[in-house]
Design a protein around this motif. Structure first.
Motif: not given
Length: 193
Positions: A4-8, A38-44, A46-63
């Motif tokens: 299950v993907l969660v977009f952040i 949208i990219d692989s940079l960490p996202k922060t 609203m609650g201040g949690l830093n999350v490193i995305p496992e996938y980026s739209l830039q290189d996401f395989s729709f497979e």
């Protein structure tokens, strides 16, 4: 394990998907949650949690097989760069992969026409009309905490528990009495007022 993907985004509302992601990641659920941005940079959040995305739209395989896309709200939806998720949402609708959006993520969907053919909700009908100038789904708007219609689940920003309930039901993680008890616990707590 099914994905299950969660977009952040930067400023994603971390609490809006927290109930459901915790249930999906439990041993025995058959699911695992993966984050995408949208990219692989960490996202922060609203609650201040830093999350490193496992996938980026830039290189996401729709497979990559996945069972649902969950899109939390947050402050990032006013940024043009986050509109790039439109391609992934289109892919989901074209392939009957459920999309679950809450709060301002529903506004994003409304602005891009994804709500026009489905029963849905959002933060309010006036809010959708004001914040999503291209929205034309008035006739399908339902004033509820969460609405599930086919491959679309939508919720307003105060409906995180209902949103989670509808996702758990759609993915058959919890059903019937077990789902009702889960919902009652998180909606009303152990001690009834």
């Amino acid at each position: 394990m099914k994905n299950v993907l969660v977009f952040i985004t930067d400023g994603f509302a971390d609490w809006e998907a927290s109930y459901v992601t915790a249930e999906l990641n439990k041993p025995g659920s058959g699911y695992q949650v993966k984050t995408i941005a949208i990219d692989s940079l960490p996202k922060t959040s609203m609650g201040g949690l830093n999350v490193i995305p496992e996938y980026s739209l830039q290189d996401f395989s729709f497979e990559l097989p996945f069972e649902m896309l969950i899109i939390p709200g947050g402050t990032g939806w006013k940024e043009e760069k986050n509109q790039q998720i439109k391609k992934l949402v289109e892919f989901c609708f074209e392939n009957d992969i459920p999309v679950a959006a809450i709060c301002d993520a529903t506004t994003f969907l409304g602005n891009h026409g994804f709500l026009n053919q489905h029963k849905h909700t959002g933060n309010s009908l006036p809010y959708l009309k004001e914040e999503a100038p291209n929205y034309e789904g008035n006739k399908n708007y339902i004033d509820e905490q969460s609405v599930s219609d086919g491959c679309l689940i939508t919720a307003n920003g105060s409906g995180a528990v209902e949103f989670s309930r509808d996702i758990l039901n759609k993915l058959n993680v919890l059903e019937g009495e077990e789902l009702r008890e889960w919902y009652e616990l998180f909606k009303k707590g152990f001690i009834k007022s």
